[in-house]
Design an enzyme around this catalytic site. Structure first.
Site, short mmCIF file in Angstrom:
data_model
loop_
_atom_site.label_atom_id
_atom_site.label_comp_id
_atom_site.label_asym_id
_atom_site.label_seq_id
_atom_site.Cartn_x
_atom_site.Cartn_y
_atom_site.Cartn_z
CG HIS A 122 -1.98 -0.88 1.29
ND1 HIS A 122 -2.97 -0.82 2.25
CD2 HIS A 122 -2.31 -1.91 0.49
CE1 HIS A 122 -3.86 -1.77 2.02
NE2 HIS A 122 -3.47 -2.46 0.96
CE1 TYR A 160 -9.80 2.37 3.02
CE2 TYR A 160 -8.83 2.46 0.81
CZ TYR A 160 -9.03 1.81 2.03
OH TYR A 160 -8.43 0.60 2.23
CG HIS A 217 -12.68 1.77 0.66
ND1 HIS A 217 -13.27 1.99 1.87
CD2 HIS A 217 -11.89 0.68 0.81
CE1 HIS A 217 -12.84 1.08 2.73
NE2 HIS A 217 -12.02 0.27 2.11
CD GLU A 241 -9.08 -3.22 -3.36
OE1 GLU A 241 -7.90 -3.14 -3.78
OE2 GLU A 241 -9.35 -3.39 -2.17
MG LIG Z 1 -9.89 -2.60 -0.42
#
Ligand SMILES: [Mg+2]
Length: 408
Positions: A122, A160, A217, A241
């Site tokens: 990340h 996020y 998200h 994603e």
């Molecule tokens: Mg995720």
């Protein structure tokens, strides 16, 4: 062979890990992970109050029948709390099975399909420049795939997985000051205007080989997600994603009709019934379930096999809330799965975490290498566990600028 006792521990360094230990009359024990982030005491209570009293006296080798007994026997089925509790039992029973066989779990699934499993890290930044520094750090560490999240100019608060200040390194998602969450303010228009160009600049800076992932998200509507996917198509993302709220299995149809961007979804799914239409209609490219709260190895293996029939590869959830036990269960599935894709991975290996969960699984150059020890290949030090207790925590909630609740 009989199960004689089982214990649940809640706590750990920097996380409230929920660890299950199942003891047998032959001295072999099994370990499982039921950590449900920010709701950790609930699967622990389900285990202690309902499941463990039924488990005692059962033959631990009958892991399939025990799974069916709890799932079918509950009447009110599924949901993250129950599936995390069943998952921990299932993991622990597979751990016992591997120890009895003297084999690592991947051998019981069918052996290794690869030497190491690709993982992604990340990278985050308060702004794009800060994010570029974070990506460069992971590339220098040898990572071949990085998820990128950055602050959006003019966004009323950090969004996020984005720190509020540059170079901020503390855990900015889980807040240990209590169970009342902080509020983030979200602005979809600012995000949609800024992020495609930011992703293009990341591609330009790091070249064609870096696998770039981005997590929306669940913040966009189906139409917005389709538009966003078209806009980021030239970037060549490894995956986009959670573009839409995950509970609507039809929400990705519009995106699919308008874009070829690879789509990953499913970290909040608890069962095959949450994703069977997505997989069978080939609306996704990666399935993101976690062994920890999708019913354990027995159930997730069924999802992996269904996915394999439809060109869908795995990309298991690997947030820091998964203990080394849950990550080990996924490491064994990753070593075996013919349709393995990638594994989310955040460095857990602090000295405190290694002392609590000794293991020989290891990570190097952006690849995870599974342990050859029998069972899951992770132990649990109960003496160390005595140092920790449950700490109430929360992650933020999201509102729009006018106060409307939105998707975290
Ligand atoms: Mg995720």
């Amino acid at each position: 062979m009989k199960i004689t006792d089982a214990k649940v521990f809640v706590g750990g360094p920097a996380k409230n890990y929920v660890t299950l230990k199942i003891m047998t009359d032959q001295g072999v024990y099994g370990l499982g992970d039921a950590t449900l982030n920010n709701r950790e005491t609930l699967p622990a209570a389900y285990l202690r109050d309902y499941l463990i009293p039924n488990l005692i006296g059962m033959d631990p080798r009958n892991s399939e029948d025990i799974w069916q007994f709890f799932y079918r026997g509950a009447y009110f089925r599924r949901g993250p709390i129950a599936m995390a509790a069943y998952g921990a039992i299932d993991m622990a029973l597979w751990d016992i099975k591997g120890k009895l066989a003297g084999m690592p779990l991947y051998q019981l699934f069918g052996g290794k399909s690869r030497d190491g499993a690709l993982v992604y890290a990340h990278a985050t930044g308060a702004d794009l420049e800060d994010l570029m520094d974070s990506i460069a750090y992971y590339v220098e560490q040898g990572y071949k795939a990085v998820r990128v999240q950055c602050g959006i100019p003019g966004m009323p608060t950090a969004s996020y997985a984005v720190p509020e200040e540059k170079g901020h390194t503390r855990n900015y998602i889980t807040d240990y000051t209590g169970i009342r969450p902080k509020v983030e303010i979200w602005d979809t228009d600012r995000y949609r205007r800024y992020m495609p160009e930011a992703l293009a600049r990341i591609r330009e800076r790091f070249g064609p080989d870096l696998k770039i992932l981005h997590d929306v998200h669940h913040r966009l509507t189906p139409r917005e997600a389709a538009e966003f996917a078209k806009a980021v198509e030239p970037v060549g993302l490894f995956w986009l994603e959670d573009p839409t709220p995950a509970e609507d299995q039809d929400a990705l149809r519009l995106l699919r009709q308008h874009s070829t961007v690879p789509v990953a979804i499913g970290e909040v799914f608890n069962s095959i019934w949450d994703c069977n239409k997505l997989i069978e209609n080939e609306l996704i490219d990666f399935i993101r379930v976690a062994v920890t709260y999708a019913g354990g190895i027995t159930h997730v293996k069924r999802i992996v096999d269904l996915a394999g029939l439809h060109h869908v590869r795995t990309g298991f959830h690997g947030a820091p809330s998964h203990s080394p036990l849950g990550m080990a269960a996924q490491a064994h599935l990753n070593a075996w799965a013919p349709n393995f894709g990638i594994q989310e991975y955040l460095v857990l290996g602090t000295p405190e975490c290694d002392a609590l969960f000794p293991s020989e699984h290891n990570m190097r150059n952006g690849m995870m290498y599974v342990s050859d020890a029998p069972g899951l290949g992770v132990d649990f030090d109960e003496g160390e566990a005595g140092r920790y207790e449950y700490k109430p925590a929360s992650h933020p909630v999201v509102r729009l600028e006018d106060g409307t609740m939105w998707n975290y």
